[in-house]
Structure formats: C-alpha cells, structure tokens
Design an enzyme around this catalytic site. Structure first.
Site, PDB file in Angstrom:
ATOM      1  N   HIS A 101       0.884  -1.165   0.000  1.00  0.00           N
ATOM      2  CA  HIS A 101       0.000   0.000   0.000  1.00  0.00           C
ATOM      3  C   HIS A 101       0.930   1.225   0.000  1.00  0.00           C
ATOM      4  O   HIS A 101       2.028   1.166   0.573  1.00  0.00           O
ATOM      5  CB  HIS A 101      -0.820   0.105   1.284  1.00  0.00           C
ATOM      6  CG  HIS A 101      -1.676  -1.088   1.618  1.00  0.00           C
ATOM      7  ND1 HIS A 101      -1.177  -2.221   2.183  1.00  0.00           N
ATOM      8  CD2 HIS A 101      -3.026  -1.272   1.500  1.00  0.00           C
ATOM      9  CE1 HIS A 101      -2.176  -3.084   2.386  1.00  0.00           C
ATOM     10  NE2 HIS A 101      -3.298  -2.530   1.968  1.00  0.00           N
ATOM     11  N   ASP A 104       2.402   1.967   3.330  1.00  0.00           N
ATOM     12  CA  ASP A 104       3.336   0.995   3.934  1.00  0.00           C
ATOM     13  C   ASP A 104       4.770   1.430   3.679  1.00  0.00           C
ATOM     14  O   ASP A 104       5.645   1.243   4.514  1.00  0.00           O
ATOM     15  CB  ASP A 104       3.251  -0.399   3.274  1.00  0.00           C
ATOM     16  CG  ASP A 104       1.888  -1.029   3.319  1.00  0.00           C
ATOM     17  OD1 ASP A 104       1.118  -0.693   4.214  1.00  0.00           O
ATOM     18  OD2 ASP A 104       1.623  -1.879   2.448  1.00  0.00           O
TER      19      ASP A 104
HETATM   20  C1  XUL Z   1      -7.143  -6.630   4.770  1.00  0.00           C
HETATM   21  C2  XUL Z   1      -6.424  -7.051   3.569  1.00  0.00           C
HETATM   22  C3  XUL Z   1      -5.637  -5.980   2.885  1.00  0.00           C
HETATM   23  C4  XUL Z   1      -5.655  -6.070   1.405  1.00  0.00           C
HETATM   24  C5  XUL Z   1      -4.982  -4.930   0.678  1.00  0.00           C
HETATM   25  O1  XUL Z   1      -7.841  -7.647   5.388  1.00  0.00           O
HETATM   26  O2  XUL Z   1      -6.454  -8.194   3.193  1.00  0.00           O
HETATM   27  O3  XUL Z   1      -4.344  -6.027   3.364  1.00  0.00           O
HETATM   28  O4  XUL Z   1      -5.050  -7.251   0.973  1.00  0.00           O
HETATM   29  O5  XUL Z   1      -5.485  -3.712   1.056  1.00  0.00           O
END
Ligand code: XUL
Ligand code: CO
Length: 440
Positions: A101, A104
């Site tokens: 993300h 992150d």
């Molecule tokens: C949350 C989840 C996230 C997604 C990406 O449960 O799985 O980490 O994979 O936003």
C-alpha cells in the site's frame, strides 16, 4: 545484501528429510511440474505491510516485534531501512514479487503534496533495488482506510472532500504502480461498508464507489497503465457490513455498473472463511466466472471470528486451492501474495523467514498433490460420470434448450422410475487424502 539478517543465508531446497529450519523441504523453485517451474506456477509475493511495517500490536497491547531496522532517527530513514530489508528478505527467500500500500512504504507528510514527495523518494529507492535484485511488483494499492479521515469511508464516505482525497491518493498510487511496472492494482474496501442504516444512504454510497472505480479505469487508460484491476472481497471487519462481501456479491456489483470487463477478483483465504465459505469455494466461483485474478495466501483460525492472517500451513486447503488454480490455467498475471503475519509471540526477526518457508512449502506441496490429482483425473472422471445424464436423451435436450416445462412434464409422466446414485463424498475425501499422504 547481508545487513539486516546476518544470521540467515540464502534459503535453499534441501528436500523433505532436511532438519534445517532455514531450508525448503518441498519448495524446489526450479523443479518442473507440467511444463512450468514451481516458481512460475506459484508466483510468490511478499506483503510489505505484514512483513516490514506490522509490529504485532493488538487491541490489548503494543507492538512486540524486534526488528533489525528499528531505532532510526526519523520516519524517512525508517522507510528506507525497511525497503532495504524487504529486498534482503526477498533475495534470501527467492521470492520474486512483492505488494504494497502507498502508506506501507512511505510515511504521510503534513500535506498531500508533501506525502506525495516522500512517496516519490522511496519509490525511486525501490526502483533501483528492484533492478539490482531482479524483483517485481505484483500489485500496488492505496491505503484508504487507516487514516482518521476515512472514518466514514473513502469511496463510500458521506463527505465529498474525503471522496476527493481518496481519489487523489488512488491517482498517485496508480502512477507509482505503473512507474514500478506493477502487474496489478488492488482495491480492498477497508472502510467501504457501514455500521447502521439509520445514517447510511446505501444507494448513493454504492453509486459513488462505482464512480470511483470507473475514474480509476479511465485514468489508467490515460496514463497507459495496463495492469489488471482487482477487487478483494471481505465480508466484515472493519465495518459490520462490508460492501464487497464475497466474490458473488462483487460480481453482482460489477455487472450492475458495467465494470465487469475491467476487474478480476483477488481472493484471500481468510476472507473466504469469514464469509462462511471455503477458500476453494471462492476460488471456484471466481474461476467459473473467468475472474480469478490473484490470491492473498493465508489462513484463519476456525475458532476465531476475525481475520487472523496466519501463514498457510494447512496442506488440505492449499491442495484444493492449487487444484482450482491449475484448472484456471494458472494465476498469472496474479500471484500468491502472502497476506500473512507472524504471531505476536513470534517476535524475532528470524521468525519472518521461518513463516515464509512454512507458507511456501505448504503451497509447493499443495501444487504437487493437486497436479497429480488432476493428471490422474480421479475427481474429474467421477464428476463426468455424475453428470452424464445431461449428455444424452432428455438431459441433452435440457442443456441444448430444446425443451420447456410442457415437454418435461410429458417426459416425467411417462417415466415413473427414477434412480439416483450415491455422491460418494467419503470416498472422494479419502482419495484426496491418499494423494496427500502418498503423492500417488
Ligand atoms: C485486509 C487485507 C488488505 C488487502 C490490501 O484484510 O487483506 O491487506 O489485501 O489492502
Ligand atoms: Co488481503
């Protein structure tokens, strides 16, 4: 690089008899199965958030993880150290892909412009490391759920200013994903849901969410981003009613808004089980609808009702998952992204290696078992026979659309003896076991 994990060298395949905890027992990256190497089949990916950023905090306590990149002077130095450590990990584990993300990899600044500058700085470091270590971005995404500004949602917020901010964040995340050659872009609707209908205009929220997705599709076209868009369903947590409940719900949504040709599904194992489905069910629904895009590999705890994101160690589940993936013709351009975190009590840096090795070995074993099962065709043959009544006679006419209720009534009236056959579930389960235990 041997800076952050000096006690761990490159993890090698040593075979099932090995007692070396830092060796693969089943994952032999260059072993060829059905014309493809294990590495090509499995397309493993490291999740940046669980591996580099998470510290093991829970609602009752602070972070416990002891990380070799701790103790930096400021948030940018920390971000850079984490990025270096990510590549050392991927290099030593022979993991080709990673996912992140925006938040992150780089911290938020005081303004959006400052945030974007920080992100750009880390992205250029990342780009160099990707080249040096020959690593690839499986998918990127924007974190539109952690900040308090997303308290009422992002694409489904009641506040248009927040919608605009989310759109700006997604625009930047798309640019960055393209810059790094990302093969996909994920939407997980962390705050896209609601708690109570007493304050929620569901119709407007869903229309707006579709508008946001269409904007992303349009912008991708404008900048020449050709990666696969993915939606990751999850039924609950953090909101009580998440709009992207499961694959079937997401398909209904995409079809309503004419978005189906632009999106595939990113199936997460623990999200499937939270929706009261098996992992295999979700993969299967996606596969038969031609939308199986990628996988977030993890497992939940059947006794807990929340997303525990554990590393996958259940061979039965990975076998059936790989069965679906093989039947899908593979998972590319998606992959198996370990959206998994070490337990809070597994706080030493070495635990990261041990956890990835466990997950990779479990999927590798699942792949070989599923491949043999499919090659020998035991389940396929049984299924073929089970539905064979639709290959001839009245069954064929039903399938070919040649009969209606009147013709079927005529047929039923003239046929007073109906014979059913056993579904043989227990036999089939023991056949799967035999492949797992004996390799068959
Ligand atoms: C949350 C989840 C996230 C997604 C990406 O449960 O799985 O980490 O994979 O936003
Ligand atoms: Co996920």
């Amino acid at each position: 690089m041997n800076k952050y994990f000096p006690n761990v060298s490159k993890v090698k395949y040593e075979g099932p008899k090995s007692t070396n905890p830092f060796a693969f027992k089943y994952y032999n990256p260059y072993e060829v199965i059905g014309g493809k190497t294990m590495k090509e089949h499995l397309r493993f990916s490291l999740s940046y958030w669980h591996t580099l950023t998470a510290g093991g905090s829970d609602p009752f306590g602070v972070a416990t993880a002891v990380r070799p990149w701790d103790g930096q002077n400021d948030d940018m130095a920390l971000a850079k150290a984490r990025m270096e450590a990510a590549f050392e990990l991927m290099d030593k584990l022979d993991i080709e892909y990673f996912c992140f993300h925006d938040r992150d990899i780089a911290p938020e600044g005081k303004t959006l412009a400052e945030t974007n500058e920080k992100l750009d700085e880390i992205v250029s470091q990342c780009k160099e490391l990707m080249k040096k270590y020959n690593k690839k971005l499986l998918w990127g995404t924007a974190n539109c759920f952690s900040s308090p500004r997303y308290v009422h949602g992002a694409g489904t917020t009641c506040n248009a200013e927040v919608f605009a901010y989310a759109a700006a964040q997604i625009k930047k995340a798309l640019e960055v994903t393209k810059e790094l050659g990302g093969e996909g872009y994920v939407f997980w609707g962390g705050r896209e849901g609601y708690e109570t209908l007493l304050n929620t205009n569901m119709e407007l929220e869903l229309d707006n969410f579709a508008r946001l997705l269409q904007m992303a599709v349009d912008y991708a076209k404008e900048i020449g981003f050709t990666g696969q868009f993915l939606i990751e369903p999850k039924p609950k947590e953090p909101t009580k009613h998440q709009y992207d409940f499961d694959t079937a719900t997401v398909l209904g949504f995409l079809r309503k808004y004419n978005l189906e040709k632009h999106f595939k599904i990113n199936i997460e194992a623990n999200h499937a089980t939270l929706a009261q489905h098996t992992f295999q069910h979700e993969l299967h629904v996606a596969r038969i609808n031609n939308v199986l895009g990628s996988v977030d590999a993890n497992q939940g705890d059947p006794m807990l009702g929340w997303d525990t994101d554990q590393f996958p160690t259940n061979v039965y589940d990975t076998t059936l998952a790989m069965y679906e993936i093989l039947k899908n013709g593979g998972i590319a351009p998606g992959g198996l992204n370990f959206d998994s975190k070490v337990r809070r009590a597994s706080f030493e840096a070495e635990d990261l290696f041990l956890a990835y090795i466990a997950g990779m070995d479990t999927f590798a074993k699942g792949l070989t078992v599923a491949y043999n099962l499919l090659q020998n065709g035991d389940l396929e043959k049984f299924m073929e026979e089970r539905y064979s009544s639709f290959n001839e006679g009245i069954g064929k006419e039903i399938v070919e659309g040649k009969v209606g209720l009147k013709e079927l009534e005529k047929h039923a009236l003239s046929n007073n003896i109906i014979v059913n056959k056993s579904g043989r579930q227990e036999l089939l389960e023991s056949i799967v076991n035999q492949y797992i235990f004996e390799g068959k």
